[in-house]
Design an enzyme around this catalytic site. Structure first.
Site, short mmCIF file in Angstrom:
data_model
loop_
_atom_site.label_atom_id
_atom_site.label_comp_id
_atom_site.label_asym_id
_atom_site.label_seq_id
_atom_site.Cartn_x
_atom_site.Cartn_y
_atom_site.Cartn_z
N ARG A 1 15.25 -4.88 8.90
CA ARG A 1 15.04 -4.57 7.83
C ARG A 1 15.75 -3.44 7.21
O ARG A 1 16.49 -3.10 7.36
CB ARG A 1 14.00 -4.38 7.63
N TYR B 1 -12.28 -30.31 -6.13
CA TYR B 1 -10.84 -31.55 -6.46
C TYR B 1 -10.63 -31.28 -5.31
O TYR B 1 -9.75 -30.94 -3.78
CB TYR B 1 -9.49 -29.76 -7.24
N LYS C 1 0.24 2.07 0.15
CA LYS C 1 1.24 1.47 -0.92
C LYS C 1 0.48 0.02 -1.40
O LYS C 1 -0.55 0.24 -0.60
CB LYS C 1 2.93 1.11 0.21
N MET D 1 -9.53 -21.97 -8.26
CA MET D 1 -8.80 -20.95 -9.11
C MET D 1 -9.89 -20.08 -9.14
O MET D 1 -9.75 -18.68 -9.02
CB MET D 1 -7.87 -21.27 -10.44
C1 LIG Z 1 3.21 -0.44 5.64
C2 LIG Z 1 4.12 0.86 5.98
C3 LIG Z 1 3.04 1.07 7.40
C4 LIG Z 1 1.95 1.29 7.57
O1 LIG Z 1 1.89 -0.11 8.36
P1 LIG Z 1 0.25 0.04 9.34
O2 LIG Z 1 0.10 -1.21 10.35
O3 LIG Z 1 -0.61 -0.54 8.02
O4 LIG Z 1 0.17 1.01 9.88
C5 LIG Z 1 4.39 2.43 8.16
N1 LIG Z 1 5.49 2.19 7.57
C6 LIG Z 1 5.97 2.03 7.06
C7 LIG Z 1 7.66 1.76 7.17
C8 LIG Z 1 5.15 0.82 6.61
O5 LIG Z 1 5.85 0.08 5.43
#
Ligand SMILES: *Cc1c(COP(=O)(O)O)cnc(C)c1O
Length: 406
Positions: free
Chosen positions: A151, A284, A54, A331
Site C-alpha cells: 500500500r 422486505y 483514525k 434501513m
Molecule cells: C489502522 C492502522 C494501525 C492500527 O491497526 P490495528 O490492527 O487496529 O491495531 C496501525 N498502523 C497503521 C499504519 C494503520 O493504518
C-alpha cells in the site's frame, strides 16, 4: 429548565433531544479504554504506545478516546488523515500526532502549522517541505517503507533515494526525520511466514537509513496483533487501534483471553411487540416466515445506523436471551422472532425492553465478533461503521486512580 405556567391545554414538553440517547446509543466505556491502554502498555513496555484514533476512533469518538488513552499511558496518537489529526489539535490535544495517508489535496501547511507529524512515502516529501517553507517551521516527518503490504510506503528499491532526499531537506533545516515506520500485512495470522519477511526487510531499511545518517526518535512497525503476539516487532513504539477498543484481532482468542475489555455497547429498546400467526412473512422480500404462531419484536436499528444489511442472523439480546435477526435488515429496523409470548392473551410484552446488539460479551451477551460472523466481515468493520445516527454516550469518564492526566 423552567416553563411558563400551564394554561388551558398547554403542556410543557421536554426540550427536543436530537437522537435521544435512551432510545438508541453506542455506549462507550472510557474505563475499558483506559484498562486496555494499561494492558497494552504493559505488554509493549519498554516500547511506547501510539493510540490509533483514525475513523473517529473506530466509531468510538476520537476526542474522548484520545484523552482517555493519553490519561492511561499512551504517549502518541495516530490518524490516517491530516484532517483527523487537525480535529484533535482543535480540541486542545497537544500530544504528538502522526497522520500517514495523504493526497495531493491534503492540507500539509495546516499540518506543519499544527505541529502534526507527517508520514511520508515519497511524493509527499516535496509537499511537506513546501509547507515547511511556507510556515517557516521545520516539518516533523516519519519515513514509511513498504516491507510487503503493497500500500503506502517507499518500495525497498526507492528507499535509498527517499532517505537521501529527506536527509538533504533535514540538512537544510526544512524537516526533521522523527521516525521510520512500516505496516504489517498478516500479523493477525501468527503462523504465516510473511511477518518474518517484513521484519527482516524493516531491519534492512533501518540499516540503510542509519548509514545515511538518520537518527530517528522512534522506529515503529507493530499494529495490535503484532503488539500482542510478536515482541520482536515492538521497536520503540507500537501503533495500536483495535486492542484499544478491547477487541481481539485473532480468530481463536477472545478479548478476555487477551486481557482486553470491549468498550462499545450498541443498544436500543424494542419498539413493537406483537403476536402473529404461523406463516407470517417478515420484512422486505418475505424471506422469513414464522413456523408457528409466534411473537415478533421490532428492533429500531438498521443499515442507516450501520448494522450491515447482509447480517441477518446476527444476535439481539432481550431480557437475557440472544435472538437471531430474522428476515431482511432494513434501513431503520429489523425483526427478532421471540417465540410465542401470547402478548394478546396477557403474556409479557417486551415493548420498551432494552435490546443489545453487542457489548462486552459478559454473561453470554452478544459481541461484535458475532455480528462480524453474521456479516462475513471483521470486528473492525462492525464497530467502525456504527453511524453518526446512533448517539455516542460516554460512561466512566473520570479517570481512576491509575489513569490521572499527565
Ligand atoms: C489502522 C492502522 C494501525 C492500527 O491497526 P490495528 O490492527 O487496529 O491495531 C496501525 N498502523 C497503521 C499504519 C494503520 O493504518
Amino acid at each position: 429548565m423552567t416553563y411558563p405556567a400551564a394554561t388551558g391545554d398547554f403542556r410543557p414538553v421536554p426540550e427536543a433531544q436530537p437522537g435521544h440517547a435512551e432510545e438508541r446509543s453506542a455506549v462507550i466505556d472510557l474505563e475499558a479504554i483506559r484498562h486496555n491502554v494499561r494492558r497494552i502498555a504493559a505488554v509493549a513496555s519498554p516500547a511506547r504506545v501510539m493510540a490509533v484514533v483514525k475513523a473517529d476512533a473506530y466509531g468510538h469518538g476520537a476526542v474522548p478516546v484520545a484523552r482517555a488513552a493519553l490519561g492511561a499511558g499512551a504517549t502518541w496518537l495516530g490518524t490516517a488523515h491530516i484532517s483527523e489529526a487537525l480535529a484533535l489539535r482543535a480540541a486542545g490535544i497537544e500530544a504528538p500526532v502522526l497522520a500517514w495517508l495523504h493526497t495531493p489535496e491534503s492540507n500539509f501547511a495546516a499540518a506543519v502549522a499544527a505541529g502534526i507529524d507527517i508520514g511520508c512515502s515519497g511524493w509527499d516529501l516535496k509537499r511537506t517541505v513546501a509547507a515547511a517553507r511556507e510556515q517557516e517551521r521545520p516539518a516533523r516527518v516519519h519515513l514509511k517503507v513498504d516491507t510487503g503490504l503493497g500500500r503506502n510506503g517507499a518500495t525497498m528499491s526507492a528507499w535509498d533515494g527517499v532517505v537521501g532526499e529527506a536527509m538533504d531537506y533535514q540538512d537544510q533545516g526544512l524537516l526533521r526525520v522523527v521516525g521510520i515506520f512500516s505496516h504489517l500485512a498478516v500479523a493477525d495470522e501468527p503462523e504465516r511466514p510473511e511477518t518474518d519477511e517484513q521484519l527482516a526487510a524493516f531491519r534492512e531499511a533501518l540499516a540503510i537509513a542509519q548509514d545515511a545518517g538518520v537518527d530517528p526518535e522512534v522506529r515503529h512497525l507493530a499494529n495490535t496483533p503484532a503488539t500482542l503476539s510478536r515482541p520482536d516487532t515492538h521497536f520503540d513504539l507500537v501503533r495500536v487501534g483495535l486492542g484499544l477498543y478491547g477487541l481481539s484481532p485473532f480468530e481463536d482468542q477472545s478479548p478476555e483471553e487477551l486481557g482486553l475489555r470491549p468498550a462499545m455497547t450498541v443498544r436500543t429498546v424494542v419498539s413493537h411487540c406483537k403476536d402473529v400467526p404461523a406463516g407470517q412473512g417478515v420484512s422486505y422480500g418475505l424471506n422469513y416466515r414464522t413456523g408457528s404462531a409466534s411473537t415478533l419484536g421490532l428492533i429500531p436499528l438498521g443499515y442507516a445506523d450501520g448494522v450491515p444489511r447482509i447480517a441477518t442472523g446476527g444476535p439481539v439480546r432481550v431480557r437475557g436471551v440472544n435472538y437471531p435477526v430474522v428476515g431482511r435488515i432494513a434501513m431503520d429496523q429489523m425483526v427478532i422472532d421471540l417465540g410465542p409470548l401470547s402478548v394478546s392473551a396477557g403474556g409479557t410484552s417486551v415493548l420498551g425492553a432494552e435490546a443489545v446488539l453487542f457489548g462486552n460479551g459478559e454473561d453470554g451477551g452478544p459481541t461484535a465478533e458475532d455480528w462480524a460472523r453474521a456479516a462475513g466481515t471483521n470486528n473492525y468493520e462492525i464497530v467502525t461503521r456504527i453511524s453518526p445516527r446512533v448517539p455516542r454516550r460516554y460512561i466512566n469518564e473520570m479517570p481512576g486512580r491509575e489513569g490521572s492526566q499527565p
